[in-house]
Design a protein around this motif. Sequence first.
Motif: not given
Length: 373
Positions: A52-65
Amino acid sequence: MSAATTGRQCWLDLRQAGPWRRAVSEEAVHLRFDALVADDPADLADLPPTVTRVLSVAGDTLPDDLSGADLVLVDPRRHGDPAALAGSRPGVRFGSRVDVTDAESLELACERVRRDDYTVIRFHDPTHIPLEIVLAAADGAPGRVVTEVDGVQEASVHVSVLERGPDGVLLRPGGPGDATKLTEVLRRHSPDLSLVTLTVTGVRHVGSGERACVDTCSHLGPDEGILVGSRSRGLMLCVSETHPLPYMPMRPFRVNAGAIMSYTLGSAERTRYLCELKAGSTVLAVRADGRTRPVTVGRVKIETRPLLAVDAVAPSGEELNLILQDDWHVRVLGPGGVVLNSTELKPGDEVLGYLPGRERHVGYPIDELCHEL
């Protein structure tokens, strides 16, 4: 956590893996880790579908893609509710990430584990009370709780909190090899043993010698004890002191095990001499039905006592021997968990035992010529 949620998951954190990111990633994939976590979508791009590929959002906004991630972890205070985000991003799974640093963030973690499919939590203080509170809050909830750790030793502690631990552990590796060590902790299983019914062939007094009482850090059951024997190829099941005694209180943590040179099982794979055990050692507790669990030794009491030798034979013809304290209150288990006082044993009686089946060298199984008489 739901009772239907089974199996503790292994997660690996790539966010600070540095120059060995590729090596630890390949190691985790080879070990069939459940998930790999990164804060850069590029670090997830080449991972196979087995993980499972898990993206942990680092900034204040979510990436578009977010197409390269199977699961996206967000901070609910900055990014919003994961369920609402999933509604606005069809096809994307969301979970929460919470840093527990104070009472307010602890309350947030308790709220999220009751609502979200996945909650990944990092505890910053050196106490396990917040983790206990979170696990209690998650009881009965359908989601999974994953805790972040900086090392395998910390992971081994987390999995024992409240006797069950989290559903998964996210390891921040210190280098290659740590992923392997994590699997040894999280996927460790104490297998059932196939006990056999032994027939007693003789009981004799053999003078005095040193015997060992093994005092564990666990409350042992009335049909539970440890396997002990004079020969590595055959052991008998000595029961815990959980049955009434006429002149002294019960010791539910203790097994009056046998002479100090006797073998016992430190694990399902390795034998130990009783005299080798000490505070902090592990010994295998065994029930009459063959179920096992590793327990921690608190101390070993070695004292000179009269000794009794019990000889027995297995259905296979294997001859066994057990030397233990010559006293009525020292007991072994028979079929069905029947408690038998050792001094009352006689030829023809049946006791439970185990046949490891191979010779031993420094406790490890080995195929070589070895006669034990």
